[in-house]
Scaffold this active site. Sequence first.
Site: not given
Length: 254
Positions: A158-160
Amino acid sequence: MPFDYTSVQYRSLEGRSVVITGGASGIGEEMVRAFVAQGSRVSFIDINRELGEAVASATGASFHFCDVTDIPALRDVLARIESAHGGVNVLVNNAGKDDRHDMAEVEPEYWRRALALNLDHQFFATQAVAKGMAKAGRGSIIMLGSISWMRGRPGMIGYTTAKAAISGMTRTLARELGPSGIRVNCIVPGAILTERQEKLWLTPELNQQFLDLQALKFRLDASHVAKMALFLGSDESGGCTGANFIVDAGLTQN
Ligand SMILES: NC(=O)c1ccc[n+]([C@@H]2O[C@H](COP(=O)([O-])OP(=O)(O)OC[C@H]3O[C@@H](n4cnc5c(N)ncnc54)[C@H](O)[C@@H]3O)[C@@H](O)[C@H]2O)c1
C-alpha cells in the site's frame, strides 16, 4: 548534536509562509526547525497533539491539529492558515505512515487507508493552496516520496504504491501549475534514521545492511532531507520543477 542550520541561509525564505504536514516528529519536525531557522513563518499540521504542542513551544512555529486523511478538515485548516498569513508560499506534503503489512491479508478498507495516509492528502493539500499561490504568481510545493518503491520493497505494498503514484502526480502537477508560477518537486528519501524507525525497526544487522548498500558509509538523519526541502522551498531552486530529488546516500545505485 542536532544540526542547527547556522551554516544555511536562504534569504528568499525570510518571512515566507511555510506549511508542513506531519511536522510534530521525524523528518517533518526537522523541517519545521530548518524553516524557522531561515526566518520563515512556519505553520505545521499533525495528528499528534502532544508532540505538536511541544514542537510549537520549542520552535515558535504554529501548530494545527488535524488528521490529514480528513479532507474537509484539512481544507479548513489550510484556509485558516492562508487567511492568518496572507497566503502560503511553500507547502511541504510530508505526513505519511510506512506501516508494514502482509499482502495476503490486505482488505479493501486497509488498502484505502494506506492510500489515504500516503497519497490522497498530498493532492488535496496542493489543490487547496494552488489557487492562492497562482494569484500571487509563485509558490513551491514539495511532495515526499520514498525510494522503497524504486527498490520494490516487499511487505508494504500500500505504501510503495502510494509513493510511486506521487512521482507521477508530481510531474502532472508541475505541468498543471507551472504556467501560474508554481513549482512542484518531490523529495525521495532513502533510509533516514528517525525516532520511529529506530524504535520499530533498527537492529545492528539492518544498520549494517544499509551501510553496505549505500555509497556513503554513514546513516542519514532528518537534517539531510530538511536541507533539500530548504533548497526546493527557496528561490534558489527556481529552475526546478516536476523532478524527483533523491536523498539516499547512493542507496538506489545498487
Ligand atoms: N524515515 C525514512 O526513512 C523515510 C524514507 C522514505 C520516505 N519517508 C517519508 O518521509 C515522510 C516523513 O516520514 P518520517 O520518517 O518522518 O515519519 P514519522 O512517522 O517519524 O513522522 C510522521 C509524522 O506524520 C504525522 N502523521 C501521521 N499520520 C498523520 C495523519 N493522519 N494526520 C496528520 N499527521 C499525521 C505523525 O504524527 C508524525 O508526526 C513520510 O512521507 C515518509 O513516507 C521517510
